[in-house]
Design an enzyme around this catalytic site. Structure first.
Site, mmCIF file in Angstrom:
data_model
loop_
_atom_site.group_PDB
_atom_site.id
_atom_site.type_symbol
_atom_site.label_atom_id
_atom_site.label_comp_id
_atom_site.label_asym_id
_atom_site.label_seq_id
_atom_site.Cartn_x
_atom_site.Cartn_y
_atom_site.Cartn_z
ATOM 1 N N TRP A 1 41.787 40.282 36.955
ATOM 2 C CA TRP A 1 41.600 39.107 36.090
ATOM 3 C C TRP A 1 41.300 39.505 34.658
ATOM 4 O O TRP A 1 41.815 38.897 33.719
ATOM 5 C CB TRP A 1 40.500 38.190 36.656
ATOM 6 C CG TRP A 1 40.880 37.674 38.006
ATOM 7 C CD1 TRP A 1 40.257 37.934 39.195
ATOM 8 C CD2 TRP A 1 42.005 36.839 38.339
ATOM 9 N NE1 TRP A 1 40.921 37.314 40.229
ATOM 10 C CE2 TRP A 1 41.992 36.639 39.738
ATOM 11 C CE3 TRP A 1 43.029 36.249 37.593
ATOM 12 C CZ2 TRP A 1 42.953 35.878 40.402
ATOM 13 C CZ3 TRP A 1 43.981 35.484 38.251
ATOM 14 C CH2 TRP A 1 43.937 35.304 39.632
ATOM 15 N N LYS B 1 35.284 27.708 42.834
ATOM 16 C CA LYS B 1 34.435 28.541 43.690
ATOM 17 C C LYS B 1 33.071 27.860 43.859
ATOM 18 O O LYS B 1 32.857 27.157 44.823
ATOM 19 C CB LYS B 1 34.316 29.964 43.150
ATOM 20 C CG LYS B 1 35.634 30.746 43.290
ATOM 21 C CD LYS B 1 36.123 31.140 41.971
ATOM 22 C CE LYS B 1 37.285 32.093 41.876
ATOM 23 N NZ LYS B 1 38.389 32.013 42.769
ATOM 24 N N ASP C 1 34.352 35.455 31.436
ATOM 25 C CA ASP C 1 34.994 34.733 32.529
ATOM 26 C C ASP C 1 34.006 34.788 33.697
ATOM 27 O O ASP C 1 33.799 35.838 34.296
ATOM 28 C CB ASP C 1 36.319 35.427 32.886
ATOM 29 C CG ASP C 1 36.977 34.833 34.134
ATOM 30 O OD1 ASP C 1 36.397 33.905 34.741
ATOM 31 O OD2 ASP C 1 38.063 35.311 34.487
HETATM 32 N N1 PMP Z 1 39.164 34.809 36.800
HETATM 33 C C1 PMP Z 1 38.599 35.082 37.976
HETATM 34 C C2 PMP Z 1 37.390 35.958 38.012
HETATM 35 C C3 PMP Z 1 39.149 34.555 39.156
HETATM 36 O O1 PMP Z 1 38.583 34.837 40.337
HETATM 37 C C4 PMP Z 1 40.292 33.727 39.067
HETATM 38 C C5 PMP Z 1 40.925 33.080 40.273
HETATM 39 N N2 PMP Z 1 40.502 33.411 41.478
HETATM 40 C C6 PMP Z 1 40.859 33.487 37.809
HETATM 41 C C7 PMP Z 1 40.265 34.032 36.702
HETATM 42 C C8 PMP Z 1 42.081 32.639 37.659
HETATM 43 O O2 PMP Z 1 41.691 31.331 37.767
HETATM 44 P P1 PMP Z 1 42.704 30.113 37.775
HETATM 45 O O3 PMP Z 1 43.501 30.242 39.015
HETATM 46 O O4 PMP Z 1 41.775 28.941 37.762
HETATM 47 O O5 PMP Z 1 43.533 30.203 36.549
#
Ligand code: PMP
Length: 352
Positions: A102, A193, A169
């Site tokens: 991520w 989450k 994030d």
């Molecule tokens: N950052 C983290 C730490 C994640 O765990 C996730 C998705 N599991 C995301 C970003 C991406 O999120 P989204 O699918 O809401 O764009």
């Protein structure tokens, strides 16, 4: 029968929240209307929105310097919104700590808007630790990190120290413990989450860091426009915000983040303790960096992976298969996961 759901996201929410949410779909607060058929500008929905924002502020102790937004597009849209709103058009520069998939995606998006310095990375060991002892340049527009690495099962226990604007994030550990919001320029998190259903993205933003880039920002990507419109520049994700509000009420009733954090520590200790003491299982994450939200583990004999999964399924345990880039297993034990469910998994591990 309700399963023990260890999904990494979208994931478990309190049963009480599911019940209230399902009722509001049929008849919202005895209005004779469904929550999802009323205007986002109706007084009924504006009250829901205001309550959700007020609860975020109260539970996370958000200072008056910061605004709370509920946007769409997931955390993935925040990868580029943070960059386009903070990186100067002339000589823009940002620093990223790369702790896995991520943060890597966030870093890649930022490269579209200026120079990106990767100040530290855990890629050398497939991201099984949180880098330490790195230098953050002082001439950057902001520093970005991912507080909890959902896939690799690592978590920052101490946040980076910097005088630059700090951006995090927090998708997979927001509301799991108290956080000093005043230290951050921007905190963002996909709701799916610890907060609510997929579809809403929480953004907490320090107002005075905005408007300094010298670039033209498309309206939907401009935090200042969303702040001015109180998240209603366009139609917000009404259902996701409503369910998030219910879950925030639930968190408050639980005693807030101190109490929630203590429970999370207990659940994680129960599971890591079994992994460490059971010769069939191993966790390869640096001990001090282990995530309290996403517990990754491997069987020492991976030829038995399918048997272990079958034993879990037989015990009503779902979604423990590890992410494809890590293999093995991952038990996501977010706030709403009861310790009894963690115990159910531990019991299967003990028997195996
Ligand atoms: N950052 C983290 C730490 C994640 O765990 C996730 C998705 N599991 C995301 C970003 C991406 O999120 P989204 O699918 O809401 O764009």
């Amino acid at each position: 029968m309700k399963k023990h759901n260890f999904s990494a996201g979208p994931s478990i929410l309190p049963q009480e929240v599911f019940q209230k949410a399902s009722q509001a779909i049929l008849d919202f607060d005895n209005t004779g209307l469904s929550l999802i058929e009323i205007s986002h500008r109706s007084k009924e929905f504006v009250a829901v929105y205001d309550k959700a924002v007020a609860l975020v502020k109260e539970i996370l102790n958000v200072p008056a310097t910061h605004e709370v937004l509920f946007l769409q597009g997931g955390a993935s849209t925040q990868f580029l919104m943070t960059a386009i709103n903070l990186m100067k058009v002339d000589g823009g520069k940002s620093a990223y700590i790369n702790t896995g998939a991520w943060s890597n995606k966030a870093l890649k998006e930022a490269k579209n808007f200026g120079e990106v310095v990767e100040v530290a990375s855990s890629a050398d060991t497939n991201h099984n630790y949180i880098p330490k002892g790195y230098q953050i340049p002082t001439d950057v527009d902001y520093v970005h990190f991912t507080s909890n690495n959902t896939i690799f099962g690592t978590q920052f226990k101490n946040y980076p120290e910097t005088d630059a604007v700090l951006v995090a994030d927090m998708s997979s550990d927001i509301f799991s413990k108290p956080v000093d919001v005043s230290k951050f320029g921007i905190i963002y998190a996909g709701a799916q989450k610890n907060l609510g259903p997929a579809g809403a993205t929480l953004v907490i933003i320090k107002k005075d860091i905005l408007g300094n880039t010298g670039r033209t920002i498309p309206s939907m990507l401009d935090y200042q426009i969303h702040i001015k419109g109180e998240s209603m520049f366009n139609t917000p994700p009404v259902f996701a915000i409503y369910v998030s509000m219910l879950n925030l009420e639930y968190m408050k009733a639980q005693g807030g983040l101190e109490a929630i954090s203590q429970k999370n520590e207990e659940k994680a200790a129960l599971l890591y303790n079994e992994i460490d003491n059971n010769p069939s299982f191993v966790n390869n994450v640096a001990k001090e960096d282990r995530s309290l939200m996403n517990v990754v583990f491997l069987l020492n004999d991976d030829s038995k992976d399918a048997d272990f999964l079958a034993a879990c399924t037989a015990a009503g345990i779902s979604n423990v298969k590890g992410h494809r880039s890590v293999g093995g297993f991952r038990a996501s034990i977010y706030n709403a996961m009861p310790i009894e469910s963690v115990q159910a998994l531990v019991d299967v591990m003990k028997k195996f």
